[in-house]
Design a protein around this motif. Structure first.
Motif, PDB file in Angstrom:
ATOM      1  N   PHE A   3     -41.056   7.535 -44.230  1.00 25.09           N
ATOM      2  CA  PHE A   3     -40.731   7.036 -42.552  1.00 25.09           C
ATOM      3  C   PHE A   3     -39.775   6.502 -42.893  1.00 25.09           C
ATOM      4  O   PHE A   3     -38.758   6.132 -43.659  1.00 25.09           O
ATOM      5  N   THR A   4     -39.043   6.726 -41.346  1.00 27.95           N
ATOM      6  CA  THR A   4     -37.678   6.341 -40.788  1.00 27.95           C
ATOM      7  C   THR A   4     -37.823   5.423 -39.270  1.00 27.95           C
ATOM      8  O   THR A   4     -39.034   5.417 -39.146  1.00 27.95           O
ATOM      9  N   HIS A   6     -36.431   4.465 -35.958  1.00 29.16           N
ATOM     10  CA  HIS A   6     -35.465   5.021 -35.009  1.00 29.16           C
ATOM     11  C   HIS A   6     -33.836   2.999 -35.194  1.00 29.16           C
ATOM     12  O   HIS A   6     -34.586   2.546 -34.945  1.00 29.16           O
ATOM     13  N   TYR A  70     -43.947   7.856 -32.005  1.00 27.06           N
ATOM     14  CA  TYR A  70     -43.331   8.492 -33.504  1.00 27.06           C
ATOM     15  C   TYR A  70     -43.385   9.650 -32.964  1.00 27.06           C
ATOM     16  O   TYR A  70     -43.933  10.420 -32.639  1.00 27.06           O
ATOM     17  N   GLU A  73     -42.646  14.224 -38.926  1.00 26.74           N
ATOM     18  CA  GLU A  73     -41.495  15.886 -39.867  1.00 26.74           C
ATOM     19  C   GLU A  73     -41.995  16.366 -40.518  1.00 26.74           C
ATOM     20  O   GLU A  73     -43.347  15.976 -41.494  1.00 26.74           O
ATOM     21  N   LYS A  76     -41.349  13.438 -43.103  1.00 26.52           N
ATOM     22  CA  LYS A  76     -41.722  12.279 -42.960  1.00 26.52           C
ATOM     23  C   LYS A  76     -42.048  11.672 -41.365  1.00 26.52           C
ATOM     24  O   LYS A  76     -42.041  12.678 -40.716  1.00 26.52           O
ATOM     25  N   ARG A  78     -41.152   9.621 -38.089  1.00 28.82           N
ATOM     26  CA  ARG A  78     -39.794   8.813 -37.424  1.00 28.82           C
ATOM     27  C   ARG A  78     -40.393   8.168 -36.747  1.00 28.82           C
ATOM     28  O   ARG A  78     -41.278   8.594 -35.730  1.00 28.82           O
ATOM     29  N   LEU A  80     -40.381   6.369 -33.363  1.00 27.38           N
ATOM     30  CA  LEU A  80     -38.966   6.419 -32.279  1.00 27.38           C
ATOM     31  C   LEU A  80     -38.399   5.042 -31.635  1.00 27.38           C
ATOM     32  O   LEU A  80     -37.909   4.539 -31.190  1.00 27.38           O
TER      33      LEU A  80
END
Length: 96
Positions: A3-4, A6, A70, A73, A76, A78, A80
């Protein structure tokens, strides 16, 4: 799955953690733990929560009044936004 988060969502986490620390010592750590526990639930079951737009979903935290916004993807998740639920609902839309 990875996961990332933002950059603006990271700022939201820090801002709200500071708010909770001002309210009660140690509550900031509990807030951060709750946010990450929610993120790990999202990773485990990414399609389980409510769609709020074509590409995004929202998972609510259990203890604090927040929604994790979120997108899924191919490789992953994301994150937000870490949105306070009584805030304007779509302020984060430009992050998609």
């Amino acid at each position: 799955m990875k996961f990332t988060i933002h950059p603006e969502a990271k700022i939201e986490i820090a801002y709200h953690a500071d708010y909770y620390e001002d309210k009660e010592s140690g509550l900031d750590a509990e807030f951060i733990e709750e946010v990450y526990a929610t993120i790990y639930r999202i990773i485990e079951f990414p399609h389980a929560w409510q769609k709020i737009s074509k590409k995004t979903r929202r998972c609510l935290t259990s203890r604090f009044p927040f929604g994790i916004i979120y997108s899924i993807e191919p490789d992953k998740i994301r994150i937000l936004s870490v949105m306070l639920l009584n805030r304007e609902p779509y302020y984060w839309k430009n992050r998609e």
